[in-house]
Design an enzyme around this catalytic site. Structure first.
Site, PDB file in Angstrom:
ATOM      1  N   ILE A 281      -8.100  11.398   8.737  1.00  0.00           N
ATOM      2  CA  ILE A 281      -9.148  12.310   8.280  1.00  0.00           C
ATOM      3  C   ILE A 281     -10.374  12.118   9.163  1.00  0.00           C
ATOM      4  O   ILE A 281     -10.858  10.984   9.299  1.00  0.00           O
ATOM      5  CB  ILE A 281      -9.527  12.013   6.813  1.00  0.00           C
ATOM      6  CG1 ILE A 281      -8.272  11.852   5.984  1.00  0.00           C
ATOM      7  CG2 ILE A 281     -10.533  13.030   6.281  1.00  0.00           C
ATOM      8  CD1 ILE A 281      -8.086  12.748   4.844  1.00  0.00           C
TER       9      ILE A 281
ATOM     10  N   GLU B 260      -6.528   2.996  -1.473  1.00  0.00           N
ATOM     11  CA  GLU B 260      -5.925   1.754  -1.969  1.00  0.00           C
ATOM     12  C   GLU B 260      -6.642   1.266  -3.215  1.00  0.00           C
ATOM     13  O   GLU B 260      -7.739   1.713  -3.534  1.00  0.00           O
ATOM     14  CB  GLU B 260      -5.933   0.657  -0.891  1.00  0.00           C
ATOM     15  CG  GLU B 260      -7.303   0.148  -0.539  1.00  0.00           C
ATOM     16  CD  GLU B 260      -7.251  -1.156   0.265  1.00  0.00           C
ATOM     17  OE1 GLU B 260      -6.242  -1.882   0.201  1.00  0.00           O
ATOM     18  OE2 GLU B 260      -8.243  -1.452   0.944  1.00  0.00           O
TER      19      GLU B 260
ATOM     20  N   LYS C  56       0.807  -1.215   0.000  1.00  0.00           N
ATOM     21  CA  LYS C  56       0.000   0.000   0.000  1.00  0.00           C
ATOM     22  C   LYS C  56       0.840   1.265   0.000  1.00  0.00           C
ATOM     23  O   LYS C  56       0.403   2.316  -0.474  1.00  0.00           O
ATOM     24  CB  LYS C  56      -0.979  -0.030   1.174  1.00  0.00           C
ATOM     25  CG  LYS C  56      -2.035  -1.102   0.939  1.00  0.00           C
ATOM     26  CD  LYS C  56      -2.877  -1.388   2.143  1.00  0.00           C
ATOM     27  CE  LYS C  56      -3.916  -0.341   2.349  1.00  0.00           C
ATOM     28  NZ  LYS C  56      -4.891  -0.756   3.391  1.00  0.00           N
TER      29      LYS C  56
ATOM     30  N   ARG D 119      -9.305  -7.209  -7.165  1.00  0.00           N
ATOM     31  CA  ARG D 119     -10.176  -8.398  -7.153  1.00  0.00           C
ATOM     32  C   ARG D 119     -11.620  -7.949  -7.183  1.00  0.00           C
ATOM     33  O   ARG D 119     -11.907  -6.762  -7.172  1.00  0.00           O
ATOM     34  CB  ARG D 119      -9.936  -9.172  -5.850  1.00  0.00           C
ATOM     35  CG  ARG D 119     -10.140  -8.243  -4.660  1.00  0.00           C
ATOM     36  CD  ARG D 119     -10.232  -8.948  -3.350  1.00  0.00           C
ATOM     37  NE  ARG D 119     -10.101  -8.014  -2.233  1.00  0.00           N
ATOM     38  CZ  ARG D 119     -11.061  -7.297  -1.716  1.00  0.00           C
ATOM     39  NH1 ARG D 119     -12.280  -7.344  -2.228  1.00  0.00           N
ATOM     40  NH2 ARG D 119     -10.856  -6.483  -0.700  1.00  0.00           N
TER      41      ARG D 119
ATOM     42  N   LYS E 219      -2.064  11.023   7.746  1.00  0.00           N
ATOM     43  CA  LYS E 219      -2.908  11.946   8.492  1.00  0.00           C
ATOM     44  C   LYS E 219      -4.269  11.271   8.659  1.00  0.00           C
ATOM     45  O   LYS E 219      -4.777  10.650   7.711  1.00  0.00           O
ATOM     46  CB  LYS E 219      -3.039  13.237   7.671  1.00  0.00           C
ATOM     47  CG  LYS E 219      -3.949  14.257   8.258  1.00  0.00           C
ATOM     48  CD  LYS E 219      -3.201  15.168   9.205  1.00  0.00           C
ATOM     49  CE  LYS E 219      -4.179  16.103   9.916  1.00  0.00           C
ATOM     50  NZ  LYS E 219      -3.784  16.376  11.292  1.00  0.00           N
TER      51      LYS E 219
HETATM   52  P1  ADP Z   1      -8.003  -2.063   4.536  1.00  0.00           P
HETATM   53  O1  ADP Z   1      -7.242  -2.455   3.314  1.00  0.00           O
HETATM   54  O2  ADP Z   1      -7.475  -2.700   5.780  1.00  0.00           O
HETATM   55  O3  ADP Z   1      -9.486  -2.222   4.356  1.00  0.00           O
HETATM   56  P2  ADP Z   1      -8.127   0.786   3.876  1.00  0.00           P
HETATM   57  O4  ADP Z   1      -6.934   1.588   3.570  1.00  0.00           O
HETATM   58  O5  ADP Z   1      -8.994   0.371   2.723  1.00  0.00           O
HETATM   59  O6  ADP Z   1      -7.718  -0.509   4.727  1.00  0.00           O
HETATM   60  O7  ADP Z   1      -9.028   1.568   4.903  1.00  0.00           O
HETATM   61  C1  ADP Z   1     -10.190   0.983   5.484  1.00  0.00           C
HETATM   62  C2  ADP Z   1     -10.982   2.036   6.232  1.00  0.00           C
HETATM   63  O8  ADP Z   1     -10.174   2.628   7.267  1.00  0.00           O
HETATM   64  C3  ADP Z   1     -11.438   3.221   5.395  1.00  0.00           C
HETATM   65  O9  ADP Z   1     -12.626   2.966   4.693  1.00  0.00           O
HETATM   66  C4  ADP Z   1     -11.613   4.286   6.476  1.00  0.00           C
HETATM   67  O10 ADP Z   1     -12.802   4.074   7.195  1.00  0.00           O
HETATM   68  C5  ADP Z   1     -10.457   4.005   7.418  1.00  0.00           C
HETATM   69  N1  ADP Z   1      -9.265   4.816   7.070  1.00  0.00           N
HETATM   70  C6  ADP Z   1      -8.204   4.420   6.344  1.00  0.00           C
HETATM   71  N2  ADP Z   1      -7.296   5.429   6.225  1.00  0.00           N
HETATM   72  C7  ADP Z   1      -7.818   6.492   6.887  1.00  0.00           C
HETATM   73  C8  ADP Z   1      -7.368   7.848   7.127  1.00  0.00           C
HETATM   74  N3  ADP Z   1      -6.199   8.279   6.679  1.00  0.00           N
HETATM   75  N4  ADP Z   1      -8.183   8.663   7.843  1.00  0.00           N
HETATM   76  C9  ADP Z   1      -9.370   8.222   8.319  1.00  0.00           C
HETATM   77  N5  ADP Z   1      -9.831   6.968   8.146  1.00  0.00           N
HETATM   78  C10 ADP Z   1      -9.075   6.105   7.433  1.00  0.00           C
END
Ligand code: ADP
Length: 459
Positions: free
Chosen positions: A203, A288, A116, A292, A201
């Site tokens: 959010i 990300e 990632k 798939r 950061k």
């Molecule tokens: P995973 O691959 O483990 O599912 P993701 O990067 O897709 O991880 O993030 C999953 C969830 O985590 C997002 O939908 C959001 O709710 C939260 N999240 C991820 N990064 C952030 C961020 N920088 N700030 C706030 N929430 C985040």
């Protein structure tokens, strides 16, 4: 076109893929663990091969067993579903080296998107905004503290190999950061065998909006619109919908174009998803790419009329996309509720066991994707999802109404499920107004006194 496909998965998604194959006139082979002998995917396939013991490490993740099954059954291709080996570049490579088509992107794209922190760098170069964060993996506490200071709190520590919200921790100050950093590293190591983490950061109250991508190997990449997946618990999706409520036409266009740019940066082929977070000022950031099929793909199918699994198979066989971006039309609104065998009143404690009574919803505009039936025993070894209820309405409020009707018809017992939680979500004024964000579920549980009157009465 392929003649025979092995589905390297279980549960509802294996059933979903079997159905697409059957519609295309392709024979199917299911693989199953000893705990899944009675599962629907075993009964529905043309052939079924037992590949090992109940723990997934000894069956659905066991590459030699799956490849042997594919060779014995003499298949042309393997569909990996989601989870398990679907994002394992090594598996994709082995399939190719055995002359079995992996129904998904090229191994290099899986590898690039799977790291990632490298993926962030890849899309940044394609001029897609990323969340401010560390450049690559953060190796020790001192560096973590330096990065967090520069970004400003709160920050989120994320596993570079991440997935399913694992290895993710939020920190609000220096004191919490060190513990969060160490915990995220340990969790990532345990879950993915790779303790590498990076920092972003955090959010506050974002929306999670993602774009479905389809790309052929002849250079055409398009998107099938947006899904809002903001209704999450512990970073795991519970309810998804398409289109994303309230997303302006101009933002939709910008995000769609960015998603296609990002997919091209991964040299992507087949179906995939670009995930974004959108902040309160409507700034959107790539988080990300999932290389798939997604659990929530049916909401896109409902509003576009495009069968994404059939598309995956056609694209993997080398066909060109038969439609253009402009010809994709979006019709009405769709919602999906994930029905998990969990008890929402007991901190989502898993609730495996025998399903004695099963009544699933039906009627106009309702689709149920499931592998369970009356008498089925939900095994404790795997994901807790037992069904997906998907509905389609002419607009969002009709879709909500149809979903409430569907959930009312649903009886799955005596095991506990997330059905009552979904009813609660759908009845909340904030949800009905489309004011969703990733902290929605938290707010449901934290402030029971603010529950709407109708939900209190029903409870
Ligand atoms: P995973 O691959 O483990 O599912 P993701 O990067 O897709 O991880 O993030 C999953 C969830 O985590 C997002 O939908 C959001 O709710 C939260 N999240 C991820 N990064 C952030 C961020 N920088 N700030 C706030 N929430 C985040």
């Amino acid at each position: 076109m392929f003649h025979k496909i092995l589905i390297a998965n279980r549960g509802e998604i294996a059933v979903r893929v079997i159905r697409a194959c059957r519609d295309l006139g392709i024979r199917t082979v299911s693989v199953y663990s000893k705990a899944d002998r009675e599962s629907l995917h075993v009964r529905l396939a043309d052939e079924a091969i037992c590949i090992g013991e109940a723990p997934s490490s000894e069956s659905y993740l066991n590459i030699p067993s799956i490849i042997s099954a594919a060779e014995i059954a003499d298949v042309d291709a393997i569909h990996p579903g989601y989870g398990f080996l679907s994002e394992n570049p090594h598996f994709a490579e082995i399939c190719e080296s055995c002359q079995i088509k992996f129904i998904g992107p090229k191994p290099e794209s899986v590898r690039l998107a799977g790291d990632k922190s490298l993926a962030r760098e890849t899309v940044r170069k394609a001029k897609v905004a990323i969340i401010p964060g560390s450049k690559g993996v953060v190796s020790d506490q001192a560096e973590a503290l330096r990065v967090a200071k520069k970004l400003g709190y709160p920050v989120i520590i994320k596993a570079k190999a991440g997935g399913g919200g694992k290895g993710m921790r939020v920190a609000h100050n220096d004191g919490k950061l060190v513990t969060a950093f160490l915990m995220a590293q340990a969790e990532a190591e345990a879950a993915f065998g790779d303790g590498g983490v990076y920092i972003e950061k955090y959010i506050g109250e974002p929306r999670h909006i993602e774009f479905q991508i389809l790309a052929d190997r002849h250079g055409t990449t398009i998107h099938l619109g947006a899904r809002d997946c903001s209704i999450q618990r512990r970073h795991q999706k519970l309810l998804e919908e398409s289109p994303a409520p309230g997303l302006s036409k101009s933002l939709f266009k910008k995000m769609g174009e960015a998603a296609v740019r990002a997919a091209k940066a991964f040299q992507y082929e087949n179906a995939g998803t670009i995930e974004f977070l959108v902040d309160e000022h409507e700034h959107f950031y790539f988080i990300e790419m999932n290389t798939r099929l997604q659990v929530e793909h049916p909401v896109t199918e409902m509003i576009t009329g495009i069968d994404i699994v059939k598309q995956q198979i056609r694209l993997a066989s080398g066909e060109k996309l038969s439609f253009s971006q402009d010809s994709v039309k979006f019709n009405g609104a769709a919602i999906e509720c994930r029905i998990n065998a969990e008890d929402p009143d007991r901190d989502f404690l898993p609730s495996p066991g025998k399903i004695e009574t099963l009544i699933l919803p039906g009627g106009p505009n309702v689709r149920v994707d499931t592998h369970v039936y009356s008498g089925y025993v939900v095994p404790p070894y795997y994901d807790s999802m037992v069904a997906k209820v998907i509905v389609h309405g002419k607009d969002r409020s009709e879709a909500i109404q149809i979903m409430l009707r569907s959930l009312k018809e649903t009886t799955i017992g005596p095991i506990k499920t997330t059905v009552p939680l979904h009813e609660k979500i759908l009845n909340r004024p904030r949800f009905r107004q489309g004011k969703v964000s990733t902290n929605f579920i938290e707010s449901l549980f934290v402030a029971p006194s603010l529950e709407p009157v109708e939900a209190r009465k029903a409870g």
